[in-house]
Design an enzyme around this catalytic site. Structure first.
Site, short mmCIF file in Angstrom:
data_model
loop_
_atom_site.label_atom_id
_atom_site.label_comp_id
_atom_site.label_asym_id
_atom_site.label_seq_id
_atom_site.Cartn_x
_atom_site.Cartn_y
_atom_site.Cartn_z
CB CYS A 407 -16.02 70.32 121.11
SG CYS A 407 -16.08 70.30 119.32
CG HIS A 533 -17.43 65.74 122.29
ND1 HIS A 533 -18.00 66.89 122.97
CD2 HIS A 533 -17.62 66.17 120.92
CE1 HIS A 533 -18.52 67.90 122.01
NE2 HIS A 533 -18.29 67.56 120.92
CD GLU A 535 -18.57 65.60 126.37
OE1 GLU A 535 -17.25 65.53 126.23
OE2 GLU A 535 -19.04 66.09 125.41
N1 GLN Z 1 -19.21 74.80 117.06
C1 GLN Z 1 -18.11 74.09 116.91
C2 GLN Z 1 -17.75 73.46 115.55
O1 GLN Z 1 -18.66 73.06 115.00
C3 GLN Z 1 -17.76 73.15 118.12
C4 GLN Z 1 -18.71 71.96 118.28
C5 GLN Z 1 -18.97 71.51 119.63
O2 GLN Z 1 -18.60 72.07 120.56
N2 GLN Z 1 -19.51 70.02 119.49
O3 GLN Z 1 -16.68 73.06 115.30
#
Ligand code: GLN
Length: 557
Positions: A407, A533, A535
């Protein structure tokens, strides 16, 4: 503590389950409460009991009640409260939901994380609609009815044999009172064979060989009984196994049978806890309390679970060193699912993963990163520490160190490449620098109208299409995957041709090519960034593929 050998070779002759007749009756409820202090492992106790029932071939699920006033965990600081766990259906939940998913190897919907705000919102909405017309709306019965209704609806809709409901907080907290009252009422309504209470407490010892103190447990059970709840089991946290005389003393003061005072002593891994509880006869006792009938053997389930549990705590001689460079490193719980996913992958490959936390805000000597077999950048939000992440992603690329960016770690890897390979001056994310000359990462178009912070990110599982002949396709061995998301920003598509000309390709996308989901550098040993994600999909025995490939690359010398 038992040796692993004993753990693995545990005699399974007596592991049995009640016959099908038992499954046809209504859902049985197990309510788990906590006393003395927070952090005693109610989540692990609840998950372990659920696991034991699942191993006995029952349909089981778990609910987490969070008595706080936030609607969900989405707006909470991970350093104070632990990770925000994202469910398939887009819930931003308490991290215990992750524990349940991992123990049970089962997806849990967001409706299983009940908070005070959700309950009160429903009651207030109903009042405004006139559903209680004429009545004075009160905590008892309106709020307690709403709580019971939510629990019973899940039990009924999911046709569960057992539903474990963990009530967050500690007995005595003002916030949890309506919930405990609702659970008390359910025992009356469901009858003595419909509900069991498990209370998690602590027996501290002031030094290693010292006496195990029972007073905190006595007081906490007194507090529980004052609100009308008599526990059936006590799960007592302690460093060494609870002595028989301590169990007897606790039993005498709390009206709990000595055999139902369970020792939850320190273990090498949380995966040992189901066995620990089983060894103390919890299953016999649960079935007796619920009115047990015939038994059949389920040793095949135990074989599979024991293999997974054994694998999770071994391979100490095969270490892989991973640097995790992130923003929320002061509390390991803030990335708990990433930690678990790394361990699942390691266990699968016969490796023990050593995770080293590095604060991206204070890192200055990037050469220390060359001591690691792999570098992982997890998710994150906001400007603080972001420069350190960009530099880390760049260092991993330049030094050919296996890299997995998740992310934020995906977005900032693209920025690192943009700045250092494409020479894009002032390349950045508009999250970090609103007027960046080269906004390589920008707000999702649909986010432009959003003003609320809660529940408004791009959340939950989405279908992702993987391009052919890419590393991503090799990693996942398929063209379509379904992964969970939690973000507001994305790769700005204008820059894609420049990237792809210079050796960084976007190998998967979603929403008909609208958003980029995976980046990779084919010439690198292993350089993968994922917008989603991974994970949250990793389970013991069933590691998520990107983690397995990352650890595999990191273990190759
Ligand atoms: N801050 C980034 C976004 O909002 C990544 C978010 C994250 O890592 N969950 O896109």
């Amino acid at each position: 503590m038992r040796s692993h050998e004993y753990f693995y070779n545990y005699d399974r002759q007596n592991i049995q389950k009640p016959d099908a007749h038992f499954s046809n009756v209504q859902t049985k409820f197990i309510f788990v409460t906590g006393g003395v202090m927070s952090g005693l492992g109610k989540g692990v106790t609840s998950s372990s009991i659920a696991k034991l029932l699942q191993l006995a071939d029952h349909k089981v699920s778990c609910i987490k009640i969070d008595p706080y006033l936030n609607y969900d965990a989405g707006t909470m600081n991970p350093v104070a409260h632990g990770e925000v766990f994202v469910t398939d259906d887009g819930g931003e939940c308490d991290m215990d939901i992750g524990n349940y998913e991992r123990f049970l190897n089962q997806d849990i919907p967001k409706s299983h994380n009940i908070t005070t705000a959700q309950v009160y919102s429903s009651v207030i909405d109903a009042e405004r609609k006139g559903e209680y017309l004429g009545a004075c709306v009160q905590i008892i019965p309106h709020v307690t009815d709403e709580i019971k209704n939510r629990i019973k609806t899940i039990a009924k809709n999911e046709k569960l044999d057992f539903l474990i409901v963990e009530c967050g907080g500690t007995v005595g907290d003002i916030e949890s009172l309506p919930f405990l009252e609702a659970l008390r009422q359910m025992k009356v309504e469901e009858g003595p064979q419909g509900v069991i209470f498990v209370h998690v407490t602590l027996a501290p010892s002031l030094d290693v060989v010292g006496e195990q103190k029972t007073k905190p447990t006595q007081h906490s059970v007194q507090e529980l009984r004052r609100i009308g709840i008599q526990p059936d089991f006590l799960a007592v946290r302690c460093s060494l196994p609870l002595e028989e005389k301590t169990k007897k003393k606790i039993a005498m003061f709390t009206n709990v049978t000595t055999k139902d005072v369970l020792s939850c002593h320190d273990a090498k891994s949380i995966f040992e806890i189901p066995q620990m509880l089983y060894d103390q006869g919890i299953m016999d006792s649960i079935f007796t309390k619920f009115g047990k009938v015939g038994m059949v053997n389920t040793s095949a389930n135990w074989d599979a679970w024991n293999k997974i549990a054994y694998n999770m705590v071994n391979h100490e001689d095969q270490k892989v060193k991973i640097a995790m460079v992130g923003k929320y490193v002061t509390l390991t719980d803030s990335y708990v699912s990433v930690n678990h996913a790394l361990k699942h992958a390691g266990a699968h490959l016969g490796k023990s993963v050593d995770i080293h936390w590095i604060d991206s805000e204070s890192i200055d000597d990037y050469d220390t990163l060359s001591n690691y077999d792999g570098i992982l950048i997890p998710g994150g939000f906001g400007i603080r520490g972001s420069e350190g992440i960009v530099q880390t992603a760049n260092y991993a690329r330049e030094k050919n160190i296996p890299y997995l960016g998740i992310c934020f770690g995906f977005q900032l890897a693209a920025i690192a490449f943009g700045r250092h390979v494409l020479n894009l001056e002032d390349g950045n994310s508009t999250e970090i620098k609103a007027d960046a000359k080269n906004p390589i990462v920008d707000l999702l178009p649909e986010q432009k109208q959003v003003s609320d912070m809660g529940g408004s990110l791009r959340l939950g599982a989405n279908k992702i299409v993987i391009k052919e002949n890419t590393n991503a396709q090799q990693i996942y061995n398929t063209g379509i995957i379904n992964k969970r998301h939690r973000h507001r920003y994305e790769i700005n598509k204008e820059y894609i041709p420049q990237f792809e000309k210079s050796g960084l390709i976007f190998s998967a996308d979603s929403d008909d090519g609208k958003r980029m989901e995976v980046l990779e550098i084919p010439s690198h040993k292993f350089y993968l960034g994922v917008q989603f994600h991974p994970e949250f999909n990793s389970r013991p025995g069933f590691p998520e593929e990107s983690f397995t490939s990352f650890i595999k690359a990191a273990s190759e010398k």
